[in-house]
Design a protein around this motif. Structure first.
Motif, short mmCIF file in Angstrom:
data_model
loop_
_atom_site.label_atom_id
_atom_site.label_comp_id
_atom_site.label_asym_id
_atom_site.label_seq_id
_atom_site.Cartn_x
_atom_site.Cartn_y
_atom_site.Cartn_z
N LEU A 188 38.15 -36.23 33.26
CA LEU A 188 38.43 -37.17 32.98
C LEU A 188 39.01 -37.49 31.15
CD1 LEU A 188 38.08 -40.35 32.80
CD2 LEU A 188 36.29 -39.87 31.99
N ALA A 189 38.80 -36.72 30.56
CA ALA A 189 38.57 -36.17 29.23
C ALA A 189 40.19 -36.09 29.40
CB ALA A 189 37.70 -34.94 28.42
N PHE A 190 40.46 -35.03 30.11
CA PHE A 190 41.90 -34.49 29.49
C PHE A 190 43.06 -34.85 29.92
CE2 PHE A 190 39.21 -29.83 30.13
CZ PHE A 190 39.18 -29.84 29.10
N THR A 191 42.31 -36.10 31.02
CA THR A 191 43.77 -37.00 31.69
C THR A 191 43.65 -38.30 31.40
OG1 THR A 191 42.09 -37.17 33.47
CG2 THR A 191 43.65 -35.73 33.81
N VAL A 192 42.71 -38.77 30.47
CA VAL A 192 43.03 -39.95 29.68
C VAL A 192 43.85 -40.39 29.37
CG1 VAL A 192 40.68 -40.97 30.31
CG2 VAL A 192 41.85 -39.57 27.82
N LEU A 193 45.11 -39.60 28.54
CA LEU A 193 46.03 -39.77 27.90
C LEU A 193 47.35 -39.20 29.04
CD1 LEU A 193 45.34 -38.34 24.22
CD2 LEU A 193 44.86 -40.84 25.08
N THR A 194 46.71 -39.36 29.86
CA THR A 194 48.64 -38.91 31.28
C THR A 194 48.51 -40.05 32.11
OG1 THR A 194 46.86 -38.46 32.45
CG2 THR A 194 47.40 -36.31 30.67
N PRO A 195 49.37 -40.28 32.57
CA PRO A 195 49.58 -41.42 33.56
C PRO A 195 48.73 -41.41 35.00
CG PRO A 195 52.00 -39.90 33.20
CD PRO A 195 51.17 -39.49 32.34
N TYR A 196 48.32 -40.65 34.85
CA TYR A 196 47.05 -40.36 35.91
C TYR A 196 46.39 -41.10 35.95
CZ TYR A 196 50.98 -36.91 37.78
OH TYR A 196 52.37 -36.43 37.60
N ARG A 197 45.38 -41.00 37.30
CA ARG A 197 43.68 -41.97 36.53
C ARG A 197 43.26 -42.05 38.21
NH1 ARG A 197 44.99 -42.16 32.93
NH2 ARG A 197 45.65 -43.73 31.56
N TYR A 198 43.17 -40.50 38.69
CA TYR A 198 43.20 -39.99 39.89
C TYR A 198 41.33 -39.63 39.37
CZ TYR A 198 43.49 -35.40 38.38
OH TYR A 198 44.11 -34.04 38.10
N ALA A 199 41.07 -39.08 38.02
CA ALA A 199 39.78 -38.52 37.77
C ALA A 199 38.94 -39.91 37.66
CB ALA A 199 40.18 -37.29 36.58
N VAL A 200 40.17 -41.43 36.81
CA VAL A 200 38.64 -42.00 36.25
C VAL A 200 38.20 -42.59 38.29
CG1 VAL A 200 39.38 -45.04 36.44
CG2 VAL A 200 40.07 -42.96 34.87
N VAL A 201 39.13 -42.77 38.74
CA VAL A 201 38.61 -42.91 41.01
C VAL A 201 37.16 -41.55 41.00
CG1 VAL A 201 39.27 -43.42 43.08
CG2 VAL A 201 40.59 -44.21 41.03
N TRP A 202 37.70 -40.52 40.45
CA TRP A 202 36.81 -40.11 41.21
C TRP A 202 35.37 -40.20 40.54
CZ3 TRP A 202 38.40 -33.64 41.50
CH2 TRP A 202 37.50 -33.11 42.03
N THR A 203 35.00 -40.26 39.62
CA THR A 203 34.01 -40.67 38.92
C THR A 203 33.95 -42.30 39.26
OG1 THR A 203 35.08 -41.93 36.75
CG2 THR A 203 34.81 -39.65 36.38
N TYR A 204 34.05 -43.32 39.71
CA TYR A 204 32.95 -43.75 40.98
C TYR A 204 32.52 -43.29 42.28
CZ TYR A 204 34.43 -46.94 36.44
OH TYR A 204 34.25 -47.50 35.04
N PHE A 205 33.45 -42.41 42.65
CA PHE A 205 33.68 -42.51 43.89
C PHE A 205 31.76 -41.14 44.35
CE2 PHE A 205 36.54 -45.09 45.48
CZ PHE A 205 36.28 -45.63 46.37
N ILE A 206 32.31 -40.76 43.25
CA ILE A 206 31.35 -39.13 43.09
C ILE A 206 29.77 -39.78 42.43
CG2 ILE A 206 31.27 -38.78 40.39
CD1 ILE A 206 31.70 -35.65 41.37
N PHE A 207 29.62 -40.81 42.39
CA PHE A 207 28.13 -41.66 42.29
C PHE A 207 27.19 -41.54 43.54
CE2 PHE A 207 29.46 -43.79 38.32
CZ PHE A 207 28.06 -44.00 37.79
#
Length: 391
Positions: A313-332
Protein backbone atom coordinates in the motif's frame (compact mmCIF):
# COMPACT_ATOMS: atom_id res chain seq x y z
CA UNK A 1 -3.57 10.77 12.96
CA UNK A 2 -6.42 10.86 15.46
CA UNK A 3 -7.31 7.22 14.76
CA UNK A 4 -3.76 6.19 15.59
CA UNK A 5 -3.59 8.33 18.74
CA UNK A 6 -6.84 6.83 20.05
CA UNK A 7 -5.15 3.41 20.04
CA UNK A 8 -2.17 4.62 22.09
CA UNK A 9 -3.37 3.29 25.49
CA UNK A 10 -4.94 0.09 24.08
CA UNK A 11 -3.55 -3.45 24.21
CA UNK A 12 -3.31 -5.37 20.90
CA UNK A 13 -6.41 -7.48 20.24
CA UNK A 14 -5.73 -9.30 16.99
CA UNK A 15 -2.08 -10.16 17.57
CA UNK A 16 -0.19 -11.73 20.45
CA UNK A 17 3.28 -10.78 19.16
CA UNK A 18 3.60 -8.22 21.97
CA UNK A 19 4.31 -11.03 24.44
CA UNK A 20 7.31 -12.18 22.41
CA UNK A 21 8.48 -8.58 22.10
CA UNK A 22 8.50 -8.18 25.89
CA UNK A 23 9.95 -11.68 26.41
CA UNK A 24 12.92 -10.86 24.14
CA UNK A 25 13.36 -7.44 25.73
CA UNK A 26 13.48 -8.90 29.24
CA UNK A 27 16.09 -11.43 28.19
CA UNK A 28 18.27 -8.71 26.68
CA UNK A 29 17.92 -6.68 29.87
CA UNK A 30 19.51 -9.64 31.64
CA UNK A 31 22.31 -9.87 29.03
CA UNK A 32 20.85 -13.04 27.51
CA UNK A 33 20.79 -13.35 23.71
CA UNK A 34 17.16 -14.13 22.74
CA UNK A 35 18.43 -16.03 19.68
CA UNK A 36 20.35 -18.44 21.89
CA UNK A 37 17.48 -20.15 23.72
CA UNK A 38 13.96 -21.30 23.03
CA UNK A 39 11.38 -19.95 25.48
CA UNK A 40 10.32 -23.54 26.23
CA UNK A 41 13.95 -24.35 26.98
CA UNK A 42 14.23 -21.49 29.45
CA UNK A 43 10.96 -22.17 31.22
CA UNK A 44 11.88 -25.83 31.71
CA UNK A 45 14.94 -25.25 33.83
CA UNK A 46 17.52 -23.52 31.64
CA UNK A 47 16.71 -20.12 33.15
CA UNK A 48 17.61 -21.41 36.62
CA UNK A 49 20.99 -22.71 35.45
CA UNK A 50 21.68 -19.34 33.80
CA UNK A 51 20.59 -17.45 36.91
CA UNK A 52 17.96 -15.36 35.13
CA UNK A 53 14.30 -14.64 35.75
CA UNK A 54 11.54 -15.53 33.30
CA UNK A 55 7.85 -14.83 33.76
CA UNK A 56 5.72 -18.02 33.63
CA UNK A 57 2.57 -15.97 32.99
CA UNK A 58 4.20 -14.20 30.05
CA UNK A 59 5.42 -17.56 28.74
CA UNK A 60 1.89 -18.99 28.61
CA UNK A 61 0.87 -16.10 26.32
CA UNK A 62 3.62 -16.77 23.73
CA UNK A 63 2.33 -18.06 20.39
CA UNK A 64 5.57 -19.87 19.39
CA UNK A 65 7.43 -20.95 22.54
CA UNK A 66 9.18 -23.77 20.66
CA UNK A 67 10.60 -21.48 17.96
CA UNK A 68 13.54 -19.12 18.07
CA UNK A 69 12.88 -15.42 17.84
CA UNK A 70 12.84 -13.92 14.34
CA UNK A 71 13.21 -10.23 15.17
CA UNK A 72 16.36 -8.43 13.92
CA UNK A 73 18.44 -6.00 16.02
CA UNK A 74 16.52 -2.75 15.44
CA UNK A 75 13.33 -4.45 16.60
CA UNK A 76 15.24 -5.96 19.53
CA UNK A 77 16.56 -2.51 20.46
CA UNK A 78 12.98 -1.20 20.66
CA UNK A 79 11.97 -4.18 22.82
CA UNK A 80 14.91 -3.53 25.14
CA UNK A 81 14.07 0.17 25.45
CA UNK A 82 10.44 -0.67 26.25
CA UNK A 83 11.46 -3.10 29.00
CA UNK A 84 14.14 -0.78 30.35
CA UNK A 85 11.57 2.00 30.82
CA UNK A 86 8.91 -0.37 32.20
CA UNK A 87 10.71 -3.45 33.60
CA UNK A 88 7.67 -5.08 35.17
CA UNK A 89 4.78 -3.60 33.21
CA UNK A 90 3.48 -5.23 30.05
CA UNK A 91 1.17 -2.27 29.46
CA UNK A 92 3.99 0.25 29.91
CA UNK A 93 6.24 -1.65 27.50
CA UNK A 94 3.38 -1.73 25.00
CA UNK A 95 3.06 2.05 25.19
CA UNK A 96 6.75 2.54 24.43
CA UNK A 97 6.63 0.20 21.41
CA UNK A 98 3.44 1.83 20.13
CA UNK A 99 4.89 5.33 20.51
CA UNK A 100 7.97 4.23 18.51
CA UNK A 101 5.84 2.81 15.70
CA UNK A 102 3.60 5.87 15.78
CA UNK A 103 6.62 8.13 15.23
CA UNK A 104 7.66 5.91 12.32
CA UNK A 105 4.18 6.23 10.83
CA UNK A 106 4.38 10.04 11.14
CA UNK A 107 7.72 9.93 9.36
CA UNK A 108 6.25 7.76 6.61
CA UNK A 109 3.41 10.19 6.01
CA UNK A 110 5.83 13.14 5.90
CA UNK A 111 7.99 11.31 3.35
CA UNK A 112 5.00 10.38 1.19
CA UNK A 113 3.95 14.03 1.09
CA UNK A 114 7.51 14.99 0.12
CA UNK A 115 7.48 12.45 -2.71
CA UNK A 116 4.08 13.69 -3.88
CA UNK A 117 5.43 17.23 -4.15
CA UNK A 118 8.62 16.09 -5.83
CA UNK A 119 6.80 13.95 -8.41
CA UNK A 120 4.03 16.55 -8.97
CA UNK A 121 1.39 14.08 -7.79
CA UNK A 122 -1.77 15.22 -5.94
CA UNK A 123 -1.13 15.06 -2.20
CA UNK A 124 -4.59 13.60 -1.66
CA UNK A 125 -3.23 10.23 -2.75
CA UNK A 126 -1.27 10.00 0.51
CA UNK A 127 -4.61 9.79 2.31
CA UNK A 128 -5.10 6.30 0.85
CA UNK A 129 -2.42 5.28 3.34
CA UNK A 130 -2.97 7.81 6.10
CA UNK A 131 -6.67 7.00 6.54
CA UNK A 132 -6.55 3.30 5.68
CA UNK A 133 -8.26 1.27 8.45
CA UNK A 134 -5.90 -1.69 8.07
CA UNK A 135 -2.83 0.53 8.40
CA UNK A 136 -4.21 2.15 11.54
CA UNK A 137 -5.30 -1.15 13.08
CA UNK A 138 -2.21 -3.24 12.31
CA UNK A 139 0.63 -0.73 12.60
CA UNK A 140 -0.40 1.32 15.61
CA UNK A 141 -3.00 -1.03 17.05
CA UNK A 142 -1.42 -4.48 16.74
CA UNK A 143 2.19 -3.28 16.75
CA UNK A 144 3.78 -4.64 13.60
CA UNK A 145 7.28 -3.53 12.76
CA UNK A 146 6.53 -3.13 9.07
CA UNK A 147 5.96 0.47 10.19
CA UNK A 148 9.68 0.90 10.90
CA UNK A 149 10.67 -0.99 7.77
CA UNK A 150 8.52 1.23 5.52
CA UNK A 151 9.81 4.42 7.16
CA UNK A 152 13.48 3.46 6.76
CA UNK A 153 12.97 2.30 3.17
CA UNK A 154 11.20 5.49 2.13
CA UNK A 155 13.84 7.52 3.96
CA UNK A 156 16.53 5.63 2.05
CA UNK A 157 14.86 6.43 -1.27
CA UNK A 158 14.35 10.08 -0.29
CA UNK A 159 18.07 10.50 0.43
CA UNK A 160 19.05 8.49 -2.64
CA UNK A 161 17.15 10.93 -4.84
CA UNK A 162 19.05 13.76 -3.15
CA UNK A 163 22.31 12.03 -4.15
CA UNK A 164 23.12 11.22 -0.50
CA UNK A 165 23.58 7.57 -1.28
CA UNK A 166 25.86 6.66 1.65
CA UNK A 167 23.32 7.82 4.24
CA UNK A 168 20.68 6.20 2.04
CA UNK A 169 22.56 2.90 2.32
CA UNK A 170 22.70 3.23 6.11
CA UNK A 171 18.93 3.77 6.25
CA UNK A 172 18.47 0.74 4.01
CA UNK A 173 20.50 -1.26 6.53
CA UNK A 174 18.20 0.00 9.29
CA UNK A 175 15.23 -1.26 7.26
CA UNK A 176 16.88 -4.69 6.94
CA UNK A 177 17.56 -4.72 10.68
CA UNK A 178 13.92 -3.92 11.40
CA UNK A 179 12.62 -6.68 9.07
CA UNK A 180 14.90 -8.83 6.94
CA UNK A 181 12.72 -8.72 3.82
CA UNK A 182 14.02 -5.42 2.33
CA UNK A 183 16.97 -7.44 1.05
CA UNK A 184 14.77 -8.39 -1.93
CA UNK A 185 14.89 -4.75 -3.11
CA UNK A 186 18.68 -4.51 -3.42
CA UNK A 187 18.80 -5.51 -7.13
CA UNK A 188 16.68 -2.44 -7.99
CA UNK A 189 19.54 -0.14 -7.02
CA UNK A 190 22.07 -1.59 -9.46
CA UNK A 191 20.79 0.05 -12.65
CA UNK A 192 19.91 3.31 -10.95
CA UNK A 193 23.30 3.82 -9.34
CA UNK A 194 25.54 2.21 -11.93
CA UNK A 195 27.73 -0.72 -11.02
CA UNK A 196 30.45 1.26 -9.18
CA UNK A 197 28.14 3.20 -6.88
CA UNK A 198 25.84 0.18 -6.55
CA UNK A 199 28.69 -1.98 -5.27
CA UNK A 200 29.62 0.73 -2.78
CA UNK A 201 25.97 1.07 -1.78
CA UNK A 202 25.82 -2.69 -1.16
CA UNK A 203 29.11 -2.57 0.76
CA UNK A 204 27.89 0.24 3.04
CA UNK A 205 24.56 -1.52 3.53
CA UNK A 206 26.30 -4.79 4.34
CA UNK A 207 28.78 -3.14 6.69
CA UNK A 208 26.09 -1.17 8.54
CA UNK A 209 23.92 -4.29 8.81
CA UNK A 210 26.83 -6.28 10.24
CA UNK A 211 27.55 -3.55 12.80
CA UNK A 212 23.91 -3.50 13.87
CA UNK A 213 23.87 -7.28 14.23
CA UNK A 214 27.22 -7.30 16.06
CA UNK A 215 25.80 -7.07 19.62
CA UNK A 216 23.73 -10.20 18.94
CA UNK A 217 26.19 -11.97 16.66
CA UNK A 218 26.88 -15.56 17.65
CA UNK A 219 26.61 -19.08 16.33
CA UNK A 220 23.23 -19.26 18.08
CA UNK A 221 22.03 -16.22 16.12
CA UNK A 222 22.91 -17.84 12.79
CA UNK A 223 21.41 -21.19 13.78
CA UNK A 224 18.27 -19.56 15.17
CA UNK A 225 17.68 -17.42 12.10
CA UNK A 226 18.28 -20.36 9.79
CA UNK A 227 15.82 -22.44 11.77
CA UNK A 228 13.16 -19.70 11.83
CA UNK A 229 13.50 -18.95 8.11
CA UNK A 230 13.38 -22.65 7.34
CA UNK A 231 10.17 -23.03 9.34
CA UNK A 232 8.69 -20.03 7.52
CA UNK A 233 9.17 -21.75 4.16
CA UNK A 234 8.46 -25.33 5.28
CA UNK A 235 5.83 -25.23 8.01
CA UNK A 236 3.71 -22.08 8.24
CA UNK A 237 0.88 -21.47 5.79
CA UNK A 238 -1.83 -18.82 5.90
CA UNK A 239 -3.84 -16.85 3.33
CA UNK A 240 -1.60 -17.89 0.45
CA UNK A 241 -2.48 -17.70 -3.25
CA UNK A 242 -0.25 -19.67 -5.64
CA UNK A 243 0.94 -21.95 -2.85
CA UNK A 244 -2.59 -23.16 -2.08
CA UNK A 245 -3.00 -24.14 -5.74
CA UNK A 246 0.33 -25.97 -5.68
CA UNK A 247 -0.64 -27.63 -2.40
CA UNK A 248 -3.87 -28.97 -3.88
CA UNK A 249 -1.99 -30.34 -6.88
CA UNK A 250 0.40 -32.01 -4.44
CA UNK A 251 -2.48 -33.58 -2.51
CA UNK A 252 -3.87 -34.91 -5.79
CA UNK A 253 -0.55 -36.31 -7.05
CA UNK A 254 1.22 -37.31 -3.82
CA UNK A 255 -1.58 -37.67 -1.31
CA UNK A 256 0.03 -35.42 1.30
CA UNK A 257 1.02 -31.80 1.93
CA UNK A 258 4.13 -31.03 -0.14
CA UNK A 259 5.00 -27.87 1.80
CA UNK A 260 8.53 -29.17 2.54
CA UNK A 261 9.47 -28.93 -1.13
CA UNK A 262 6.88 -26.48 -2.46
CA UNK A 263 7.88 -23.72 -0.06
CA UNK A 264 11.51 -23.60 -1.11
CA UNK A 265 10.62 -24.02 -4.80
CA UNK A 266 8.15 -21.13 -4.70
CA UNK A 267 10.72 -18.97 -2.90
CA UNK A 268 13.31 -19.76 -5.58
CA UNK A 269 10.78 -18.96 -8.33
CA UNK A 270 9.91 -15.65 -6.69
CA UNK A 271 13.60 -14.79 -6.46
CA UNK A 272 14.13 -15.51 -10.15
CA UNK A 273 11.08 -13.45 -11.12
CA UNK A 274 12.25 -10.55 -8.99
CA UNK A 275 15.68 -10.69 -10.64
CA UNK A 276 14.04 -10.81 -14.08
CA UNK A 277 11.82 -7.86 -13.22
CA UNK A 278 14.78 -5.80 -12.03
CA UNK A 279 16.53 -6.45 -15.36
CA UNK A 280 13.52 -5.40 -17.42
CA UNK A 281 11.89 -2.60 -15.43
CA UNK A 282 12.46 0.97 -16.53
CA UNK A 283 10.33 2.92 -14.08
CA UNK A 284 11.24 6.52 -13.50
CA UNK A 285 10.61 6.35 -9.75
CA UNK A 286 11.92 3.50 -7.64
CA UNK A 287 8.95 3.50 -5.25
CA UNK A 288 6.69 2.06 -7.93
CA UNK A 289 9.28 -0.65 -8.65
CA UNK A 290 9.32 -1.57 -4.95
CA UNK A 291 5.58 -2.15 -5.19
CA UNK A 292 5.89 -4.68 -8.04
CA UNK A 293 8.71 -6.55 -6.30
CA UNK A 294 6.66 -6.74 -3.09
CA UNK A 295 3.66 -7.99 -5.07
CA UNK A 296 5.76 -10.84 -6.53
CA UNK A 297 6.88 -11.75 -3.03
CA UNK A 298 3.30 -11.81 -1.70
CA UNK A 299 1.93 -13.92 -4.55
CA UNK A 300 4.56 -16.62 -3.98
CA UNK A 301 4.54 -16.48 -0.18
CA UNK A 302 3.17 -19.31 1.96
CA UNK A 303 1.97 -16.88 4.59
CA UNK A 304 0.29 -13.53 3.92
CA UNK A 305 -0.91 -11.93 7.13
CA UNK A 306 -3.00 -8.75 6.74
CA UNK A 307 -0.15 -6.45 7.73
CA UNK A 308 2.05 -7.92 4.97
CA UNK A 309 -0.02 -5.93 2.45
CA UNK A 310 0.75 -2.58 4.08
CA UNK A 311 4.21 -2.10 2.49
CA UNK A 312 2.52 -2.70 -0.87
CA UNK A 313 0.00 0.00 0.00
CA UNK A 314 2.75 2.46 0.95
CA UNK A 315 4.69 1.77 -2.25
CA UNK A 316 1.67 2.16 -4.56
CA UNK A 317 -0.37 5.08 -3.16
CA UNK A 318 1.53 7.55 -5.34
CA UNK A 319 1.01 5.42 -8.47
CA UNK A 320 -2.21 5.23 -10.52
CA UNK A 321 -2.93 1.72 -9.19
CA UNK A 322 -5.47 1.07 -6.42
CA UNK A 323 -5.47 -2.73 -6.23
CA UNK A 324 -3.47 -2.56 -2.97
CA UNK A 325 -6.19 -0.38 -1.43
CA UNK A 326 -8.79 -2.96 -2.47
CA UNK A 327 -6.64 -5.71 -0.97
CA UNK A 328 -6.44 -3.95 2.41
CA UNK A 329 -10.23 -4.17 2.66
CA UNK A 330 -10.74 -7.71 1.38
CA UNK A 331 -7.92 -9.12 3.50
CA UNK A 332 -10.09 -8.38 6.53
CA UNK A 333 -11.91 -11.61 5.62
CA UNK A 334 -8.93 -13.54 7.00
CA UNK A 335 -9.96 -12.55 10.51
CA UNK A 336 -13.10 -14.66 10.09
CA UNK A 337 -11.08 -17.80 10.76
CA UNK A 338 -10.24 -16.80 14.32
CA UNK A 339 -12.50 -18.03 17.09
CA UNK A 340 -12.17 -18.21 20.86
CA UNK A 341 -11.14 -21.87 20.73
CA UNK A 342 -9.01 -22.23 17.60
CA UNK A 343 -8.39 -21.12 14.03
CA UNK A 344 -10.01 -22.55 10.91
CA UNK A 345 -9.20 -20.92 7.60
CA UNK A 346 -12.07 -20.53 5.13
CA UNK A 347 -10.59 -21.16 1.68
CA UNK A 348 -13.67 -19.77 -0.06
CA UNK A 349 -12.95 -16.41 1.55
CA UNK A 350 -9.32 -16.67 0.47
CA UNK A 351 -10.50 -17.40 -3.07
CA UNK A 352 -12.83 -14.38 -2.96
CA UNK A 353 -10.04 -12.14 -1.65
CA UNK A 354 -7.51 -13.01 -4.33
CA UNK A 355 -10.08 -13.15 -7.12
CA UNK A 356 -11.23 -9.61 -6.46
CA UNK A 357 -7.69 -8.24 -6.03
CA UNK A 358 -6.28 -9.92 -9.16
CA UNK A 359 -9.28 -9.00 -11.31
CA UNK A 360 -8.98 -5.40 -10.12
CA UNK A 361 -5.25 -5.42 -10.89
CA UNK A 362 -5.90 -6.88 -14.34
CA UNK A 363 -8.51 -4.20 -15.03
CA UNK A 364 -6.11 -1.42 -13.98
CA UNK A 365 -3.32 -2.85 -16.14
CA UNK A 366 -5.72 -3.01 -19.09
CA UNK A 367 -6.86 0.57 -18.49
CA UNK A 368 -3.28 1.81 -18.30
CA UNK A 369 -2.36 0.01 -21.50
CA UNK A 370 -5.50 1.30 -23.24
CA UNK A 371 -4.80 4.87 -22.15
CA UNK A 372 -1.18 4.53 -23.28
CA UNK A 373 -2.35 3.30 -26.67
CA UNK A 374 -4.75 6.27 -26.99
CA UNK A 375 -2.00 8.73 -26.10
CA UNK A 376 0.33 7.10 -28.64
CA UNK A 377 -2.39 7.24 -31.30
CA UNK A 378 -3.06 10.94 -30.61
CA UNK A 379 0.65 11.73 -30.85
CA UNK A 380 0.90 9.83 -34.13
CA UNK A 381 -2.10 11.75 -35.51
CA UNK A 382 -0.56 15.04 -34.41
CA UNK A 383 2.82 14.34 -36.07
CA UNK A 384 1.09 13.04 -39.20
CA UNK A 385 -0.94 16.26 -39.42
CA UNK A 386 2.18 18.32 -38.76
CA UNK A 387 4.17 16.59 -41.49
CA UNK A 388 1.38 16.83 -44.04
CA UNK A 389 0.88 20.50 -43.33
CA UNK A 390 4.59 21.25 -43.78
CA UNK A 391 4.71 19.28 -47.02
Amino acid sequence: MLGRLILLPAQPNLSDDIYRFVWDGRLLQQDVNPFAYLPSELINGKADSLGIDVDPELYTALNSPDYYTIYPPISQAVFTLAVKLFPNSLIGSTWVIRATLLLAELGTLWLLFQFANRYHIPQQRVLWYALNPLAILEMTGNLHFEALMIFFLLGSIYLLEKQKWIISAILFALAVCAKLLPLIFLPLYFRRLGWKKALLFYAVTGGATLLLFLPLLSSELIAGLQGSIGLYFQKFEFNASLYYIVREIGYYQKGYNIIQTAGSQLAATAFLLIMLYTLLERKKYIIGALGWVWLIYLLFALTVHPWYVLPLLAFTVLTPYRYAVVWTYFIFFTYAGYTIDNFQENLWLVFLEYSVVLVWLGYELYQRRHQHSKVTAHLAEFFQFFLLKNN
